[in-house]
Write an enzyme that holds these catalytic residues in place. Structure first.
Site, short mmCIF file in Angstrom:
data_model
loop_
_atom_site.label_atom_id
_atom_site.label_comp_id
_atom_site.label_asym_id
_atom_site.label_seq_id
_atom_site.Cartn_x
_atom_site.Cartn_y
_atom_site.Cartn_z
N LYS A 1 27.83 106.12 35.84
CA LYS A 1 26.71 106.39 36.84
C LYS A 1 26.59 107.90 36.82
O LYS A 1 27.30 108.73 37.47
CB LYS A 1 26.96 106.04 37.97
N GLY B 1 31.59 115.95 42.05
CA GLY B 1 30.48 116.37 43.06
C GLY B 1 30.75 117.07 44.40
O GLY B 1 31.61 117.87 44.16
N SER B 2 30.10 116.71 45.33
CA SER B 2 30.37 117.60 46.46
C SER B 2 31.73 117.01 47.10
O SER B 2 32.05 115.86 47.24
CB SER B 2 29.10 117.42 47.34
N GLY C 1 33.20 113.34 47.82
CA GLY C 1 34.57 113.09 47.15
C GLY C 1 35.31 112.39 48.28
O GLY C 1 36.20 111.47 47.69
N GLU D 1 36.81 116.21 41.30
CA GLU D 1 36.55 117.60 41.10
C GLU D 1 35.28 117.82 42.08
O GLU D 1 34.18 117.49 42.06
CB GLU D 1 36.09 117.82 39.78
N CYS E 1 30.02 124.70 39.57
CA CYS E 1 31.24 124.86 40.71
C CYS E 1 32.18 125.95 40.55
O CYS E 1 32.89 126.36 41.42
CB CYS E 1 31.93 123.37 40.41
N GLN F 1 17.65 121.53 47.00
CA GLN F 1 18.40 122.66 46.67
C GLN F 1 18.07 123.75 47.06
O GLN F 1 18.68 124.82 47.72
CB GLN F 1 19.16 122.43 45.33
P1 NAD Z 1 27.06 114.84 45.06
O1 NAD Z 1 28.10 114.83 45.71
O2 NAD Z 1 25.61 114.68 45.85
O3 NAD Z 1 26.82 113.70 43.88
C1 NAD Z 1 27.85 113.64 43.04
C2 NAD Z 1 27.64 112.18 42.33
O4 NAD Z 1 28.02 111.24 43.48
C3 NAD Z 1 26.10 111.67 42.29
O5 NAD Z 1 26.01 110.78 40.77
C4 NAD Z 1 25.64 110.82 43.23
O6 NAD Z 1 24.72 110.15 42.97
C5 NAD Z 1 26.91 110.15 43.62
N1 NAD Z 1 27.20 109.66 44.95
C6 NAD Z 1 26.72 109.99 46.06
N2 NAD Z 1 26.87 109.28 46.92
C7 NAD Z 1 27.67 108.35 46.66
C8 NAD Z 1 28.45 107.22 47.17
N3 NAD Z 1 28.46 106.93 48.49
N4 NAD Z 1 29.20 106.59 46.30
C9 NAD Z 1 29.64 106.62 45.19
N5 NAD Z 1 28.74 107.94 44.43
C10 NAD Z 1 27.90 108.49 45.18
O7 NAD Z 1 27.18 115.99 44.18
P2 NAD Z 1 25.91 116.79 43.36
O8 NAD Z 1 24.91 117.39 44.52
O9 NAD Z 1 25.09 115.94 42.39
O10 NAD Z 1 26.55 118.03 42.62
C11 NAD Z 1 26.77 119.21 43.22
C12 NAD Z 1 28.30 119.37 43.73
O11 NAD Z 1 29.00 119.17 42.50
C13 NAD Z 1 28.50 120.74 43.99
O12 NAD Z 1 29.45 120.52 45.42
C14 NAD Z 1 29.65 121.41 43.02
O13 NAD Z 1 30.36 122.18 43.29
C15 NAD Z 1 30.15 120.06 42.59
N6 NAD Z 1 30.73 120.21 41.18
C16 NAD Z 1 32.09 120.34 40.86
C17 NAD Z 1 32.61 120.41 39.63
C18 NAD Z 1 34.03 120.74 39.46
O14 NAD Z 1 34.47 120.45 38.32
N7 NAD Z 1 34.76 120.97 40.62
C19 NAD Z 1 31.62 120.57 38.54
C20 NAD Z 1 30.32 120.45 38.94
C21 NAD Z 1 29.97 120.24 40.00
#
Ligand code: NAD
Length: 478
Positions: A172, A225-226, A230, A247, A281, A328
């Site tokens: 996804k 993601g965030s 996470g 991550e 990130c 954002q």
């Molecule tokens: P997000 O957490 O909003 O979403 C990430 C993913 O999770 C998306 O596909 C989203 O649809 C999904 N998601 C949302 N709610 C969910 C749920 N309840 N159950 C399962 N999946 C769900 O993050 P974002 O805004 O897409 O990305 C930005 C964040 O990602 C920033 O915090 C950034 O630091 C982080 N990031 C980290 C790394 C790393 O490797 N550490 C790399 C890139 C981005």
């Protein structure tokens, strides 16, 4: 172009709904329309993966190599086209988009090779006449959930190892960037994988993501993601004892010492803080600068930031593309107000910009006179906003660098071997950079962080095997 569909069980399947993919450089440009899956579609993707699993889990290294090499070669051949699609849907500059597409190709090719090198061990038992073998087996079905900021590289660095180690995949992508995800799926659909070994389900996290987290047949979930999402992913997976790899965010420090080469320090800091619109990130948002170089560093940073060309991601010469979307941008603007309210000095930038087309353009911003306890230095902003924190010397710089709930990447600009060595040893981060930007990593070595930035085994390089396999110990009395 019509609606781009989900890919389930080897078929292109209509969604329950659909969503337009909008170009953040030009809001009148619709990149495409993409199907949105629902929970039932996820269930059928998992069913298809279950049906494919016995064959794919036992596939030969050669079959896996062939499929992954095919994908890597095609992405490489089409890197300009895919890089353009990436920049159009996400807003990073065209060279950055092409660079990311190239990296995705390299990752697929690296893991094609890894499929040939899956290792085990054979030991003598402590009991006479018995052999002990330790082997790595696929987990089974892996759920992959990715963010919007690396639309092709992050899917690649999860999908490629998952398949290389013999797992079936339910993937996804973030709903803001379905274009690159769909393009990878389309290439995978022609790669020779059995139907159901790879499935694409686009749509909302709360619907599609949740259905992946809770499906009992999915044995492992890899998420980027965030932090808040996470934590929810980890708790949901732990409740049913599924493997999980997270991550998440960063508040990455970059230390600049008095003995640094000023040009190197400014180049690394501008790249770390603002390239890819600060939406990495591994971006550095805390520039921790010792007092002997502080004023010269700030002056050079301000001069350089004023010259940064902020414009359409696809236009020649653009250095900084737009922010990815309205929410954002609102978050970035909110933190600019918070910083001012906390007493930080906005040395440059922070204004919304008008370009020829309507888009989410923001002038990169630098705060000075900040302290590490301010919210702008503790919370991830995820935009082109950075702060300078003045410190007395190296010891204070290291303490401030480590005083954060995150631990992804940490950088230092110095010509001192002593301080560089000490920083490499004592920075509380998964990745440390000396005289380099905090962002920008190789594809053949591990990637990941500590503390609130990562959870579970490392991604990428041969360390990826830890997450995508389970270990079996077999005893034989011949
Ligand atoms: P997000 O957490 O909003 O979403 C990430 C993913 O999770 C998306 O596909 C989203 O649809 C999904 N998601 C949302 N709610 C969910 C749920 N309840 N159950 C399962 N999946 C769900 O993050 P974002 O805004 O897409 O990305 C930005 C964040 O990602 C920033 O915090 C950034 O630091 C982080 N990031 C980290 C790394 C790393 O490797 N550490 C790399 C890139 C981005």
């Amino acid at each position: 172009m019509g609606v781009q569909k989900n890919y389930i069980g080897g078929e292109w399947v209509d969604g329950a709904a659909e969503r337009d993919n909008i170009n953040p450089s030009d809001l009148s440009d619709v990149v495409g329309t993409y199907a949105h899956a629902d929970a039932a579609a996820v269930a059928s993707a998992v069913e298809a993966a279950r049906a494919a699993a016995p064959a794919w889990n036992r596939s030969t290294p050669q079959q896996r190599y062939d499929a992954l090499e095919f994908v890597g070669n095609e992405i490489m051949a089409r890197r300009e086209e895919l890089g353009r699609l990436l920049s159009r849907e996400e807003g990073k500059t065209l060279p950055e988009g092409i660079g990311e597409a190239t990296r995705a190709a390299q990752i697929f090719k690296f893991f094609a090779g890894e499929a040939l090198r899956i290792q085990g061990e054979k030991l003598q038992s402590v009991r006479p006449g018995i052999d002990v073998e330790i082997t790595r087996e696929p987990v089974g079905i892996v759920g992959i959930i990715t963010p919007w900021n690396f639309p092709i590289a992050i899917p690649a660095w999860k999908i490629a190892p998952a398949l290389a180690y013999g797992n079936c995949v339910v993937f996804k992508p973030a709903d803001l960037v379905p274009g690159c995800a769909w393009a990878i799926a389309e290439i995978l659909s022609r790669s020779g994988l059995p139907a159901g070994a790879f499935n694409l389900v686009m749509g909302r996290g709360s619907v599609v993501g949740e259905a992946i987290l809770t499906n009992p047949a999915i044995g492992a979930v890899s998420f980027t993601g965030s932090v808040d999402t996470g934590k929810h992913v980890a708790a949901t997976c732990a409740a049913r004892l599924a493997k999980v790899q997270l991550e998440m965010g960063g508040k990455n420090p970059m230390v600049v010492l008095d003995d640094a080469d000023l040009g190197v320090a400014v180049g690394a800091a501008v790249n770390s803080a603002f390239f890819s619109t600060g939406q990495r990130c591994t971006a550095s948002s805390r520039l921790i600068v010792t007092e002997g170089i502080h004023d010269r560093f700030v002056e050079a940073m301000v001069e350089r930031i004023k010259t940064l060309k902020v414009d359409d991601a696809l236009a020649a010469g653009t250095e900084i593309g737009p922010v990815v979307d309205e929410s954002q941008l609102a978050q970035d603007m909110k933190y600019l107000e918070i910083g001012k309210g906390e007493g930080a000095k906005l040395a440059v930038g922070g204004e919304r910009l008008n370009r020829g087309k309507e888009g989410f353009y923001l002038q990169p911003a630098l705060f000075t006179e900040t302290t590490n306890d301010m919210r702008i230095n503790r919370e991830e902003i995820f935009g082109p906003v950075a702060s300078v924190i003045r410190v007395k010397g190296y010891d204070e710089a290291l303490a401030v660098a480590n005083d954060t709930s995150f631990g992804l990447s940490a950088g230092i600009a110095t010509t001192s071997l002593k301080y560089a060595s000490d920083f490499k040893r004592n920075a509380e981060a998964g990745m440390v950079m000396v005289n380099l930007p905090t962002a920008g990593v190789d594809y053949h070595v591990p990637f990941g962080g500590r503390k609130g930035s990562s959870y579970g085994p490392r991604e990428q390089g041969r360390y990826a095997a830890e997450f995508y396999t389970v270990v079996k110990t077999a005893y034989t009395q011949p």
